[in-house]
Scaffold this motif. Sequence first.
Motif, PDB file in Angstrom:
ATOM      1  N   LEU A 154      42.181 -25.235 -49.153  1.00 13.21           N
ATOM      2  CA  LEU A 154      41.844 -25.409 -47.743  1.00 13.21           C
ATOM      3  C   LEU A 154      40.507 -26.105 -47.516  1.00 13.21           C
ATOM      4  CD1 LEU A 154      43.014 -22.018 -46.210  1.00 13.21           C
ATOM      5  CD2 LEU A 154      43.968 -24.272 -45.776  1.00 13.21           C
ATOM      6  N   VAL A 155      39.648 -26.136 -48.525  1.00 14.34           N
ATOM      7  CA  VAL A 155      38.330 -26.757 -48.355  1.00 14.34           C
ATOM      8  C   VAL A 155      38.434 -28.184 -47.803  1.00 14.34           C
ATOM      9  CG1 VAL A 155      36.343 -27.686 -49.624  1.00 14.34           C
ATOM     10  CG2 VAL A 155      37.036 -25.319 -49.966  1.00 14.34           C
ATOM     11  N   PRO A 156      39.294 -29.052 -48.374  1.00 12.69           N
ATOM     12  CA  PRO A 156      39.358 -30.423 -47.839  1.00 12.69           C
ATOM     13  C   PRO A 156      39.742 -30.473 -46.363  1.00 12.69           C
ATOM     14  CG  PRO A 156      40.482 -30.264 -49.949  1.00 12.69           C
ATOM     15  CD  PRO A 156      40.189 -28.873 -49.522  1.00 12.69           C
ATOM     16  N   LEU A 157      40.664 -29.597 -45.937  1.00 15.41           N
ATOM     17  CA  LEU A 157      41.116 -29.611 -44.546  1.00 15.41           C
ATOM     18  C   LEU A 157      40.033 -29.081 -43.611  1.00 15.41           C
ATOM     19  CD1 LEU A 157      43.535 -30.326 -42.789  1.00 15.41           C
ATOM     20  CD2 LEU A 157      44.338 -27.986 -43.071  1.00 15.41           C
ATOM     21  N   LEU A 158      39.360 -28.012 -44.018  1.00 20.07           N
ATOM     22  CA  LEU A 158      38.310 -27.441 -43.173  1.00 20.07           C
ATOM     23  C   LEU A 158      37.133 -28.394 -43.014  1.00 20.07           C
ATOM     24  CD1 LEU A 158      38.329 -23.696 -44.324  1.00 20.07           C
ATOM     25  CD2 LEU A 158      39.122 -24.635 -42.153  1.00 20.07           C
ATOM     26  N   ARG A 159      36.965 -29.305 -43.954  1.00 20.79           N
ATOM     27  CA  ARG A 159      35.883 -30.284 -43.829  1.00 20.79           C
ATOM     28  C   ARG A 159      36.109 -31.221 -42.642  1.00 20.79           C
ATOM     29  NH1 ARG A 159      34.230 -32.372 -49.919  1.00 20.79           N
ATOM     30  NH2 ARG A 159      32.969 -30.547 -50.464  1.00 20.79           N
ATOM     31  N   LEU A 160      37.336 -31.301 -42.151  1.00 23.21           N
ATOM     32  CA  LEU A 160      37.616 -32.155 -41.006  1.00 23.21           C
ATOM     33  C   LEU A 160      37.093 -31.557 -39.704  1.00 23.21           C
ATOM     34  CD1 LEU A 160      41.330 -33.125 -41.808  1.00 23.21           C
ATOM     35  CD2 LEU A 160      39.275 -34.490 -42.237  1.00 23.21           C
ATOM     36  N   ILE A 161      36.896 -30.236 -39.677  1.00 18.37           N
ATOM     37  CA  ILE A 161      36.509 -29.586 -38.425  1.00 18.37           C
ATOM     38  C   ILE A 161      35.208 -28.795 -38.519  1.00 18.37           C
ATOM     39  CG2 ILE A 161      38.890 -29.439 -37.581  1.00 18.37           C
ATOM     40  CD1 ILE A 161      38.987 -26.550 -38.531  1.00 18.37           C
ATOM     41  N   LEU A 162      34.665 -28.633 -39.735  1.00 17.59           N
ATOM     42  CA  LEU A 162      33.453 -27.838 -39.900  1.00 17.59           C
ATOM     43  C   LEU A 162      32.429 -28.569 -40.770  1.00 17.59           C
ATOM     44  CD1 LEU A 162      34.920 -24.268 -40.690  1.00 17.59           C
ATOM     45  CD2 LEU A 162      33.877 -25.008 -38.533  1.00 17.59           C
ATOM     46  N   PRO A 163      31.135 -28.313 -40.541  1.00 10.65           N
ATOM     47  CA  PRO A 163      30.143 -28.817 -41.490  1.00 10.65           C
ATOM     48  C   PRO A 163      30.292 -28.094 -42.821  1.00 10.65           C
ATOM     49  CG  PRO A 163      29.115 -27.395 -39.838  1.00 10.65           C
ATOM     50  CD  PRO A 163      30.525 -27.629 -39.393  1.00 10.65           C
ATOM     51  N   VAL A 164      29.865 -28.744 -43.906  1.00  8.78           N
ATOM     52  CA  VAL A 164      30.076 -28.196 -45.250  1.00  8.78           C
ATOM     53  C   VAL A 164      29.509 -26.788 -45.388  1.00  8.78           C
ATOM     54  CG1 VAL A 164      29.525 -28.495 -47.686  1.00  8.78           C
ATOM     55  CG2 VAL A 164      30.200 -30.470 -46.319  1.00  8.78           C
ATOM     56  N   ALA A 165      28.320 -26.542 -44.838  1.00  6.87           N
ATOM     57  CA  ALA A 165      27.661 -25.238 -45.007  1.00  6.87           C
ATOM     58  C   ALA A 165      28.402 -24.118 -44.289  1.00  6.87           C
ATOM     59  CB  ALA A 165      26.220 -25.312 -44.509  1.00  6.87           C
TER      60      ALA A 165
ATOM     61  N   PHE B 113      28.552 -19.018 -53.410  1.00  8.99           N
ATOM     62  CA  PHE B 113      28.022 -20.376 -53.271  1.00  8.99           C
ATOM     63  C   PHE B 113      29.039 -21.339 -52.689  1.00  8.99           C
ATOM     64  CE2 PHE B 113      25.697 -24.059 -55.419  1.00  8.99           C
ATOM     65  CZ  PHE B 113      24.652 -24.013 -54.512  1.00  8.99           C
ATOM     66  N   THR B 114      30.325 -21.141 -53.015  1.00  7.48           N
ATOM     67  CA  THR B 114      31.334 -22.104 -52.573  1.00  7.48           C
ATOM     68  C   THR B 114      32.367 -21.516 -51.619  1.00  7.48           C
ATOM     69  OG1 THR B 114      32.808 -21.647 -54.452  1.00  7.48           O
ATOM     70  CG2 THR B 114      31.125 -23.339 -54.760  1.00  7.48           C
ATOM     71  N   GLY B 115      32.423 -20.201 -51.485  1.00  8.95           N
ATOM     72  CA  GLY B 115      33.357 -19.593 -50.541  1.00  8.95           C
ATOM     73  C   GLY B 115      34.569 -18.973 -51.187  1.00  8.95           C
ATOM     74  N   ALA B 116      35.161 -19.640 -52.188  1.00  6.68           N
ATOM     75  CA  ALA B 116      36.367 -19.115 -52.843  1.00  6.68           C
ATOM     76  C   ALA B 116      36.582 -19.834 -54.164  1.00  6.68           C
ATOM     77  CB  ALA B 116      37.584 -19.310 -51.949  1.00  6.68           C
ATOM     78  N   VAL B 117      36.566 -19.073 -55.247  1.00  4.17           N
ATOM     79  CA  VAL B 117      36.815 -19.674 -56.566  1.00  4.17           C
ATOM     80  C   VAL B 117      37.730 -18.787 -57.398  1.00  4.17           C
ATOM     81  CG1 VAL B 117      34.662 -20.964 -56.689  1.00  4.17           C
ATOM     82  CG2 VAL B 117      34.707 -18.612 -57.479  1.00  4.17           C
ATOM     83  N   GLY B 118      38.536 -17.939 -56.734  1.00  2.26           N
ATOM     84  CA  GLY B 118      39.361 -16.992 -57.463  1.00  2.26           C
ATOM     85  C   GLY B 118      40.257 -17.628 -58.496  1.00  2.26           C
ATOM     86  N   VAL B 119      40.798 -18.806 -58.182  1.00  3.74           N
ATOM     87  CA  VAL B 119      41.726 -19.463 -59.096  1.00  3.74           C
ATOM     88  C   VAL B 119      41.058 -19.834 -60.419  1.00  3.74           C
ATOM     89  CG1 VAL B 119      41.307 -21.819 -58.271  1.00  3.74           C
ATOM     90  CG2 VAL B 119      43.552 -21.194 -59.146  1.00  3.74           C
ATOM     91  N   VAL B 120      39.727 -19.973 -60.402  1.00  3.58           N
ATOM     92  CA  VAL B 120      39.009 -20.329 -61.633  1.00  3.58           C
ATOM     93  C   VAL B 120      39.206 -19.266 -62.709  1.00  3.58           C
ATOM     94  CG1 VAL B 120      36.708 -20.777 -62.602  1.00  3.58           C
ATOM     95  CG2 VAL B 120      37.308 -21.660 -60.341  1.00  3.58           C
ATOM     96  N   PHE B 121      39.426 -18.031 -62.282  1.00  7.55           N
ATOM     97  CA  PHE B 121      39.469 -16.923 -63.226  1.00  7.55           C
ATOM     98  C   PHE B 121      40.887 -16.437 -63.512  1.00  7.55           C
ATOM     99  CE2 PHE B 121      35.393 -16.929 -61.074  1.00  7.55           C
ATOM    100  CZ  PHE B 121      34.522 -16.954 -62.151  1.00  7.55           C
ATOM    101  N   ASN B 122      41.886 -17.266 -63.209  1.00 11.34           N
ATOM    102  CA  ASN B 122      43.272 -16.872 -63.479  1.00 11.34           C
ATOM    103  C   ASN B 122      43.498 -16.499 -64.929  1.00 11.34           C
ATOM    104  OD1 ASN B 122      44.305 -17.009 -60.935  1.00 11.34           O
ATOM    105  ND2 ASN B 122      45.395 -18.943 -61.213  1.00 11.34           N
ATOM    106  N   ARG B 123      42.982 -17.318 -65.843  1.00  5.93           N
ATOM    107  CA  ARG B 123      43.232 -17.080 -67.269  1.00  5.93           C
ATOM    108  C   ARG B 123      42.703 -15.719 -67.715  1.00  5.93           C
ATOM    109  NH1 ARG B 123      45.035 -20.811 -70.711  1.00  5.93           N
ATOM    110  NH2 ARG B 123      45.330 -22.945 -70.005  1.00  5.93           N
ATOM    111  N   ALA B 124      41.592 -15.298 -67.127  1.00  4.95           N
ATOM    112  CA  ALA B 124      41.032 -13.996 -67.506  1.00  4.95           C
ATOM    113  C   ALA B 124      42.007 -12.875 -67.147  1.00  4.95           C
ATOM    114  CB  ALA B 124      39.694 -13.784 -66.807  1.00  4.95           C
TER     115      ALA B 124
END
Length: 354
Positions: free
Chosen positions: A28-39, A141-152
């Motif tokens: 969703l990050v790419p889509l939300l960038r269309l309507i919100l500032p990055v921060a 720092f980024t809002g959501a990174v759960g998928v990064v830890f799938n392998r764990a």
Amino acid sequence: MIVALVFVAAFLAFIVSAVAGGGAGLVLVPLLRLILPVASIPGALSIGTAASSLSRIWLFRPHIRWDVVRRFVPAALPAAALGAWLLTQFEAVYVEFLLGCFLLLNLPALFRRMPAPGTEAPLPLARLPLLGAAAGLLSGFTGAVGVVFNRAYYRMGLSKAEIVATRATNEVLLHLLKIALYAAFGLLPRSALIAGGLVAAAAVLASLASRRVLSLMRESLFRRAGLLAMVASGIAMFSLSGSQIMAIHRAWITYVAPGDEREIQLYWGGTRRAAIEREDDGRLVVERVVAPAQLPPAVRAALPTIAAGGAIVMIEEVRGNGLYYEVYRRHDGIVSKLEISPQGTPRNRALPDH
């Protein structure tokens, strides 16, 4: 139109998240960038993912692995606070770029046979505090990174239902803490609250729909979907954060083909920094713009003679076909190029500039 697009995309992303072991936030990050500032994006994502986690906890509560939660959460919470504070100090785009590179490393695994559950090297529970700290820091720092830890989660031998339930329990307090911190740091404006509420509504509906979908999936398909989500998220983060970094630093890549030469030029800070050129004999060389102070003494001593009433506009160090230097000189409005060896002697005749 944009509101409807965000809602539909969030609904589909959270269904995919349930069957792929995460990744809705990163998608969703790419889509939300269309309507919100990055921060403001991490705050909006946290509202949506908190609602998703709460609904999944209720739906899958019998499958929660509390032994994992007890080791994960205590380290994740303070690390998330640190990550939220870092968001006020640094550009999150650089972390997103590195995470994108990391996620893309999973691309080869998509084309390999999926290992049977329980056959991978197990992840000791003693490492869960470290995993929780890493997840909390990156999530703050980024809002959501759960998928990064799938392998764990796979390496802990959890079933698909246990992964969904345990991840949600690990992350719900994390998201609630982040929402409070983002508000305290001024990173949760009204627009982020509205976008977050929209994402939250879609997330709850997606949790209800995904319960049925998850029950029909094989474990191997669940894991492959997780890998696909990781790669897709990596592509999105790499491309979007990469383009933003290039815009920040006024960097770009261009291809030119003057005469018989072909080269790819690299610009940084609006200035040409390097190029990869194909020479007349077919060899590839790498050219790098250098300052006079970086030249060998013999080349530097030859510059006044080369200028000869004109002006030197650029000097490049060239490697790949030996080492030499290209000196560009402007005289009477015409630019010419002279190739010089490190000993300060002409390497060949002067050529018209491209």
